[in-house]
Enzyme design. Sequence first.
Site, PDB file in Angstrom:
ATOM      1  N   SER A  65       0.798  -1.228   0.000  1.00  0.00           N
ATOM      2  CA  SER A  65       0.000   0.000   0.000  1.00  0.00           C
ATOM      3  C   SER A  65       0.829   1.275   0.000  1.00  0.00           C
ATOM      4  CB  SER A  65      -0.959   0.020   1.193  1.00  0.00           C
ATOM      5  OG  SER A  65      -0.246   0.208   2.396  1.00  0.00           O
ATOM      6  N   LYS A 102       0.911   4.389   6.863  1.00  0.00           N
ATOM      7  CA  LYS A 102       0.237   5.261   5.902  1.00  0.00           C
ATOM      8  C   LYS A 102       0.753   6.689   6.078  1.00  0.00           C
ATOM      9  CE  LYS A 102      -2.797   2.203   4.337  1.00  0.00           C
ATOM     10  NZ  LYS A 102      -2.010   1.008   4.638  1.00  0.00           N
TER      11      LYS A 102
END
Length: 144
Positions: A65, A102
Amino acid sequence: MLENSGFAVHQPANDSYVSLPLFSHKVVAGFPSPADDYIETTLDLNEKLVRNKEATFLLVVEGDSMQKAGIQDGDILVVDRSIEPTDGKIVIAALDGELTVKRLSVKSTGTWLVPENDNYPPIPVREEADMVIWGVVTATISQF
């Protein structure tokens, strides 16, 4: 070592000193030039990668990701708990019990955990969510 959501958490071994040779000649990423065989100094990777040893830990990445940020599956992240997690920083967050890496986005519209891969949507941090920022990523160690 602590296991949580696919991440292996490790403490860096700051009690040992490993000195590696550092050549004064820089390596060219284009057309090669003759290299000097001269070692200017040595380099301890702890000094280069760990700013605050009491607040630093290592994590192994699982997943893709964050690939646009240069973070790949299997990379080792250097994470510092003493750095303030501000807008735009890459963070390790525990959101509702799930550990993730993230980019933190703090906007007037709310707080988001944003992946660096178009195949994944940004994650809104709801007001009722349980989120704890474990630390800010300061370096990535890639293995080929």
